[in-house]
Write an enzyme that holds these catalytic residues in place. Structure first.
Site, mmCIF file in Angstrom:
data_model
loop_
_atom_site.group_PDB
_atom_site.id
_atom_site.type_symbol
_atom_site.label_atom_id
_atom_site.label_comp_id
_atom_site.label_asym_id
_atom_site.label_seq_id
_atom_site.Cartn_x
_atom_site.Cartn_y
_atom_site.Cartn_z
ATOM 1 N N CYS C 100 0.821 -1.223 0.068
ATOM 2 C CA CYS C 100 0.133 0.086 0.143
ATOM 3 C C CYS C 100 1.068 1.168 -0.194
ATOM 4 O O CYS C 100 1.777 1.347 0.877
ATOM 5 C CB CYS C 100 -1.013 -0.194 1.400
ATOM 6 S SG CYS C 100 -1.701 1.565 1.723
ATOM 7 N N CYS C 104 -3.493 7.638 -1.654
ATOM 8 C CA CYS C 104 -5.005 7.760 -2.176
ATOM 9 C C CYS C 104 -5.863 8.066 -1.196
ATOM 10 O O CYS C 104 -6.738 8.808 -1.584
ATOM 11 C CB CYS C 104 -5.103 6.291 -2.708
ATOM 12 S SG CYS C 104 -5.172 4.841 -1.464
ATOM 13 N N THR C 191 -4.022 5.334 7.617
ATOM 14 C CA THR C 191 -2.920 4.807 6.628
ATOM 15 C C THR C 191 -2.069 5.784 6.321
ATOM 16 O O THR C 191 -2.457 6.958 5.664
ATOM 17 C CB THR C 191 -3.626 4.113 5.678
ATOM 18 O OG1 THR C 191 -4.697 3.158 5.872
ATOM 19 C CG2 THR C 191 -2.567 3.512 4.509
ATOM 20 N N GLU C 259 -0.752 1.621 9.697
ATOM 21 C CA GLU C 259 -1.771 2.293 10.355
ATOM 22 C C GLU C 259 -1.298 2.969 11.706
ATOM 23 O O GLU C 259 -0.727 2.201 12.363
ATOM 24 C CB GLU C 259 -3.058 1.556 10.208
ATOM 25 C CG GLU C 259 -3.754 1.436 9.216
ATOM 26 C CD GLU C 259 -3.192 0.643 7.888
ATOM 27 O OE1 GLU C 259 -2.498 -0.497 8.446
ATOM 28 O OE2 GLU C 259 -3.345 0.731 6.619
ATOM 29 N N HIS C 294 -12.921 6.004 -2.720
ATOM 30 C CA HIS C 294 -11.737 5.060 -2.058
ATOM 31 C C HIS C 294 -11.866 3.497 -2.444
ATOM 32 O O HIS C 294 -11.160 2.782 -2.614
ATOM 33 C CB HIS C 294 -11.794 5.237 -0.502
ATOM 34 C CG HIS C 294 -10.614 4.751 0.141
ATOM 35 N ND1 HIS C 294 -9.297 5.388 -0.510
ATOM 36 C CD2 HIS C 294 -10.177 4.263 1.259
ATOM 37 C CE1 HIS C 294 -8.261 4.958 0.453
ATOM 38 N NE2 HIS C 294 -8.871 4.363 1.377
ATOM 39 N N TYR C 298 -9.752 0.058 -4.716
ATOM 40 C CA TYR C 298 -9.231 -1.203 -4.365
ATOM 41 C C TYR C 298 -9.146 -2.317 -5.539
ATOM 42 O O TYR C 298 -8.381 -3.048 -5.354
ATOM 43 C CB TYR C 298 -10.042 -1.764 -3.221
ATOM 44 C CG TYR C 298 -9.700 -1.110 -1.869
ATOM 45 C CD1 TYR C 298 -9.907 -0.077 -1.584
ATOM 46 C CD2 TYR C 298 -9.088 -2.222 -0.980
ATOM 47 C CE1 TYR C 298 -9.390 0.609 -0.230
ATOM 48 C CE2 TYR C 298 -8.640 -1.683 0.056
ATOM 49 C CZ TYR C 298 -8.734 -0.381 0.705
ATOM 50 O OH TYR C 298 -8.319 0.030 1.854
ATOM 51 N N CYS C 301 -5.242 -1.064 -6.991
ATOM 52 C CA CYS C 301 -4.174 -1.342 -6.059
ATOM 53 C C CYS C 301 -3.977 -2.675 -5.670
ATOM 54 O O CYS C 301 -2.855 -3.445 -5.906
ATOM 55 C CB CYS C 301 -4.113 -0.315 -5.043
ATOM 56 S SG CYS C 301 -5.326 -0.567 -3.863
ATOM 57 N N GLU C 445 -6.783 -5.804 5.830
ATOM 58 C CA GLU C 445 -6.704 -4.605 5.118
ATOM 59 C C GLU C 445 -7.907 -4.312 3.887
ATOM 60 O O GLU C 445 -8.315 -3.557 3.829
ATOM 61 C CB GLU C 445 -5.274 -4.034 4.437
ATOM 62 C CG GLU C 445 -5.199 -2.424 4.534
ATOM 63 C CD GLU C 445 -5.499 -1.901 3.080
ATOM 64 O OE1 GLU C 445 -6.380 -0.801 3.295
ATOM 65 O OE2 GLU C 445 -5.661 -2.730 2.171
#
Lengths: 482, 482, 482, 482
Positions: C100, C104, C191, C259, C294, C298, C301, C445
């Site tokens: 990650c 973003c 994050t 995180e 968001h 997913y 990424c 995650e």
């Protein structure tokens, strides 16, 4: 056993006169009408196996009431071995009919009412248990087929029986007389009803005191005045009505069990045939015992069906020259795997059986719910895999009339052929069998028979003993449990 | 566009004379025969939308060959927007027919042959591309319906075309004349064939030099001498033959597209209608372009169908009083989720489109395979969820004849009712619609149309660029890549 | 862009002083501490790609506010192409870091607040939009990394923000001053927080008038007084702390984004940095726009990550000599298939983008939920397949210390070898990479980032337009829709 | 039983001297080293239950060799009841340790070698069976822990044992002496090896005559000269090494069973300890009997683990205030459902047990494969559901050091709290337990222990009796079966 084989069973059906409608007309002889005959033949197999040396040990039992040899379908389970034999018998019946042989419904009904009637008597000093045994000895001795009748129409499902705008949406007592009661209502989806001798009615849901008139269980003959049956449609039934041999898929037997609505329009039931009347607090127990027995069956009978389906698909891939492909073998492996998983559950339900106070043995109820829940999933997946391997032609094949046509028959034979040496007709027959076993009624029955998926989930959570499981986790963490 | 609406399309079909058999007899008028009329009506919807102000933007296009307004179904995609409009049009057509409107097969065939003919010409200095354009302008101007014909019977699937005991298992050239060629063989599962004007034939698999006679693509009219069609059976077709309105489920439209075998018995094809002849090395490209376009459609049209199914189930739960239950809402959510996942893939195929050397736009081929692969799974799962929520009565309901019977009609109405105020007939109609959309032909089509599941997997692996992915992993670990 | 590459980004982090705890101690330099450095390196990749000719087109954009070239991560989407470029950039970043890259979150936060601030101003004549643009130009020009901060601790989840026994369970205003506000509360799972420059706070849920003090959005520097961060543990973090190179799996980058809890203990926020204050009716819109952006990420990424994983597994099967087995190829096919299905959804979200009143483009919200929902399932299944193919040794391998031991190193090398010619160390490194990417934090995650699975389901049902779907079904059946 | 409880077991381990490496260093005392002690404690539970009145009936048996009371783990199954008791004992052990208690491997090894040694003797007039019984009486009387050692390193998996470039990739005889044999090779993934007393070696695959030297089975003490063990890493092992109590998840027991490589460097085995030597044709039978027993266990022990996990998740939802949400209840229902499905299979394997010629009872081998295959799927799904319900904080929680920090401990307690009245520490402990049970080693063990998924599929197809199933289908269609 008065009825000794399939032929005698069929003959006995011709002697009774239930009122049955199908497509707007009366059916006069269920053993010969194209819509019902295949179902009769499936049920007849339960009689035939009892007469067959090879299967007699599974298909019969010794009555604990009379000591006489009886059909296992009229037996009250006396131990775990009985439960296991039932499962093995059911798989064989599924294999031999590729269909539903219907008679387990009454079988489970007998076992459920037997154990609950005993418990009601213990609490209320009633004599239901004696009445039931008297009736049951007759059933055993004459070897009658009984339809267990549970599911009410339910009307508006957001309302309880007593709150329905139309009270007849649940079977109930409308009058009490000195010698019996008068009944109104209906039961839906009654598997095997049109070719049974007797109806064993049970309530369909847990009930409270306000719903005492719905807490009713009794047995009567199918041709009792006031009873009307309407036989339901099934996928592909018209092909059967038109007597198309190949295109029906299973020429001898039906898709699954034939279902009917049984309507009771003020039907009189004599006192001796009543096994529960008003003991609302026992309704949920009766429902649940029936449901648990019934749910535990599905991993056996459906496994038998899917054995047939797996064989059919396997043969079809041989005909088409694809049997050696790795993805084909993998999908057949998966079909077997899912099928045997279901069978595991049925075996486990029986192996973990336990005695009720009446002496009748129950299956493990948690595992019974788990078993049926998996059936509602795996039968669809097995069907999907079968259709994958069968190929698209299963949905585009010309009819039997074209196969036999002078004009185009040779083209059908030429262009639907497979590997050399196997007749095209085999390929078409197998494909029609797969078609009949993988869609519509056949799958819906696996989904909803013995209770819809959500019904099992409610019970799985209820019996999941979460409190004990929480203690296990706390214990591992040294968290005190107060 | 000569044919301006559905009525003109139907009228045009009555003027041609293809030889069609069904259940052993000839069909004289496909627009009126109960077996074919529902399919004709679905295809007619593609004409109707072009005449409908609201949908004209999606349903028509401007020909890049003539500049004239044409049906989108005769268009060669010129850009990504064209690809996206196709997807949106297809979902609407699925929603409006709840069925297969068939015409995408020829649409995709046109686009595939167009781009490949161009590339053959570039390599071999042939003039296929000009021939195709000439034919295509006629199709566009007259607004004809074309059936794209790819799937051969294949006989023994473990053998290649040239190795079949019967060479006719793959369409091939049996004679070459000065003015054309003579063709023999058959194409199976030809969606919309009986109500198309023209057939566009393509090879069905990759071919090598030894199989040059199988590397053939051409177009001819459906009523060309030597062509015979045999229309296939579908689940529940008899109900339609018997003109039962309610029990067929979708009274106006059919389960899915009607499929036929097209047999070519020494059919002559004139030179001007030949678009590939012997260039075996282009066969796989042609097959793949057609397949990719076609696979990318399924996330649009089937989504439209499942929109209908979701609506039907949702309404049924309202009728039954279960719409508010949490498990009901969760299952409907899942139906929508799976459906929109499929739609995502179709949109993505288009959004990632790319130009071929001819200028015609292709979809993303990886995503097209992914799209179709998911359809082969999700349609079954959506159907399973629908049947779960519908309830068991979907497989045990009495027929329309009983509903309308003087004897038992009142019982059916009483005992199949739901919440107060909604006619029982609504419940039954909706249930029959769900029955028609969740089993048999409808699902098999989703499974095998545009290629069986394994066909997509082969391509997904082939296009998966494993070498590049291995480099990514090595790079993260500092492993040198030699 | 002031910060031009990864090195400058790291240098900039060393100049600020956020208060960060990890394992009970302060982290002084996040760019060098073993727990945080791998995360810094991932984020640095977003800077590096902007400086890389090959990726500049995706990694940068032209500011619509200033016309200057900026990092795409600070851009407000102006059209569909922007949305598509984001998706493509994210897949590449996933491929290059296997992790990650964190940035973003702020990117989506900027876009969400931008469009909502505009709409608040339109309704309430406030000047949030101008304030935001002023702040955003600074972010763009300096190329700062922003952490979007949404998720509150929530305490007792059965209670709303205003009903919590402890009001600090949701970030809220505790004091209003002439020049700004004072804030208390915390944000969880932040994050990239420890290596960001700025925090952009947003509310976490829909709010009503009674919860005005929770309807707050603002931006401040990470080292503002009163802010404390506590960095969370991840699976395998100790291996990193102990600087084991091979055993951590990904030596350069981390499992996923690091995180932290961000605690606000009476933090002052000046007026110019406030973008919402009390307009509770806009909270749900702000939450939903952020969430939709968001969620749509997913499928890009994570697809990049799983490209790496697929490559790793593929290489491992080569090392082990199993790459040719049909079940191995089939499982790798499935990994690719699931992965590309996710990518489809992200592409579709972008391709169906639409402009908000502010001009900022939103993704398709239905498809964004669908995308994320699938990630919560498919990542687990891809991991399961990877672990299946990797083999059991992935969980029983000796440590790097044993590999390098004088006593037993030769035994590890001998008995963990694969096909001849590939060093055992490759096999071990790849296995550790797979281990790091298939369990614990990495999967959690995917499950909960951008909202837990149920959050998507609620929106999918809400946006499912059931009424329209019911109309489609009724229309096909000729049921009037009143 | 010489060793009467857990304490005596641990004491006995301190008296032997196996050579064990971990992270490059020797482990001197496995009962106290942080990496191995939790595994020792799990195994000790098998001793403790035998001493516990409540569990003695399951945990002990009567030796059929001596008539003495022995640990069930040293018993040869004499009937179905023995098989069922094993299953029930294993679920309880799983519940009490939440982990792998390791001792079933030797248990299954004893049972497999016992029945096969008998059959070898019958064919070859050898005396393996007597040797085995002599050894087994010692094991029973002293109550020793035995590690069953099967899995060889395998090197290049595309090559057979005899074709490996390095012959040591499979354990084999390198020298034959008058009084015994000399052995070289290694066994991987040896669960419980470091805390066992004896090693029972078996071949790992079917073998042919060319591989006679690999067809070897024997037993020796773990501290026999020439044996070296290397203990493998597990997910989160460093937390244990650092003695973090809460963060390890299960403070007392480990993730699963600790695995080691056992290397045999020219180890001498005396004749009396050899139970197979060169009878290659029996290798596959030995492997399969061991595998079948072992696979049937997984539906019991893992069910016990998942009972703990279900309890943990259930408690966590209570702490977080989400326990009443319908989707939460549904997911917990699903966890129970999947878990009980697994248990069904184990019960069924036992209930369908059958006697081998030696008198030792075998489980149903088809159902054993089905059982294990489901474990490889359902454990992942149960873990996924658990992580869904747990929430994202499970992957972002601060460490125990932060919880106990004077600086930030109060913030952790405040912002990770749940409903009033339950300490935050409970929430964190439960979350760490869930973390430990749902990722990495714990899942890989369920995947590959007792054979990788594909190993079961091969056997399911092989035992699927497709020929018989094809006959069933043909019979229903009246197709003669020639």
């Amino acid at each position: 056993m008065k009825l000794k084989n399939g032929a005698e069973y069929m003959e006995s059906l011709r002697k009774i006169n239930p009122l049955i409608y199908y497509k707007g007309k009366k059916i006069e002889d269920v053993t010969r009408h194209p819509a019902t005959a295949p179902h009769v033949r499936s049920a007849a197999m339960t009689y035939a196996l009892a007469a067959d040396e090879k299967h007699r040990d599974l298909a019969t039992a010794t009555s604990h009431l009379t000591g006489r040899t009886i059909s296992r379908f009229t037996h009250v389970h006396q131990n775990i071995e009985d439960l296991l034999k039932k499962i093995k018998l059911f798989r064989i019946l599924g294999q031999k009919t590729g269909s539903c042989y219907q008679r387990c419904v009454g079988f489970d009904g007998i076992n459920a009412v037997y154990s609950v009637a005993y418990e009601i008597d213990q609490k209320h000093a009633t004599d239901y248990f004696e009445r039931l045994k008297t009736w049951l000895i007759k059933i055993q001795d004459e070897n009658l087929m009984v339809v267990g009748a549970m599911t009410d129409p339910k009307g508006d499902r957001s309302k309880s029986p007593a709150d329905q705008p139309d009270p007849d949406q649940y079977v109930h007592v409308v009058e009490r007389r000195a010698d019996g009661i008068v009944i109104r209502g209906a039961k839906l989806h009654m598997t095997g009803a049109v070719n049974s001798h007797e109806i064993l009615v049970m309530p369909t849901t847990a009930l409270n005191e306000a719903s005492k008139d719905f807490a009713i269980s009794f047995a009567i003959a199918v041709d009792t005045p006031g009873i009307t049956m309407i036989f339901g449609r099934q996928t592909g039934d018209d092909r059967r009505d038109n007597l198309e041999r190949i295109d029906v898929g299973k020429p001898t037997f039906a898709a699954v069990g034939g279902e009917a609505v049984i309507v009771f329009e003020d039907v009189f039931v004599p006192t001796q045939r009543i096994f529960m009347d008003g003991e609302a607090e026992f309704a949920s127990q009766l429902v649940y015992r029936f449901a648990a027995h019934h749910r535990s069956n599905y991993g056996a009978c459906k496994t038998g069906l899917m054995d047939v389906l797996t064989g059919a698909v396997s043969y079809l891939t041989q005909i088409q020259g694809t049997a050696g492909a790795s993805h084909v073998k993998d999908k057949i492996t998966e079909m077997i795997h899912l099928n045997e998983t279901l069978y595991s559950s049925s075996i486990a339900c029986a192996a973990e059986g336990w005695p009720t106070p009446s002496g009748a043995y129950m299956v493990d109820t948690m595992l019974a719910n788990v078993c049926k829940q998996n059936v509602t999933r795996f039968h669809f997946e097995v069907a999907r895999l079968a259709l994958d391997l069968a190929g698209g032609f299963i949905a585009t094949m010309p009819s039997q009339y074209d196969l036999e046509s002078e004009d185009v028959g040779h083209l059908v034979k030429k262009y639907f052929s497979g590997v050399e040496g196997i007749p095209t007709e085999h390929r078409i027959k197998i494909a029609r069998l797969i078609e009949a076993m993988t869609g519509g009624t056949a799958l819906v029955e696996s989904m909803h028979g013995a209770g819809s998926p959500q019904a099992q989930r409610v019970m799985i959570l209820r019996e999941g003993k979460l409190d004990q499981k929480i203690k296990l986790a706390k214990s591992l963490l040294g968290i005190s449990d107060k």
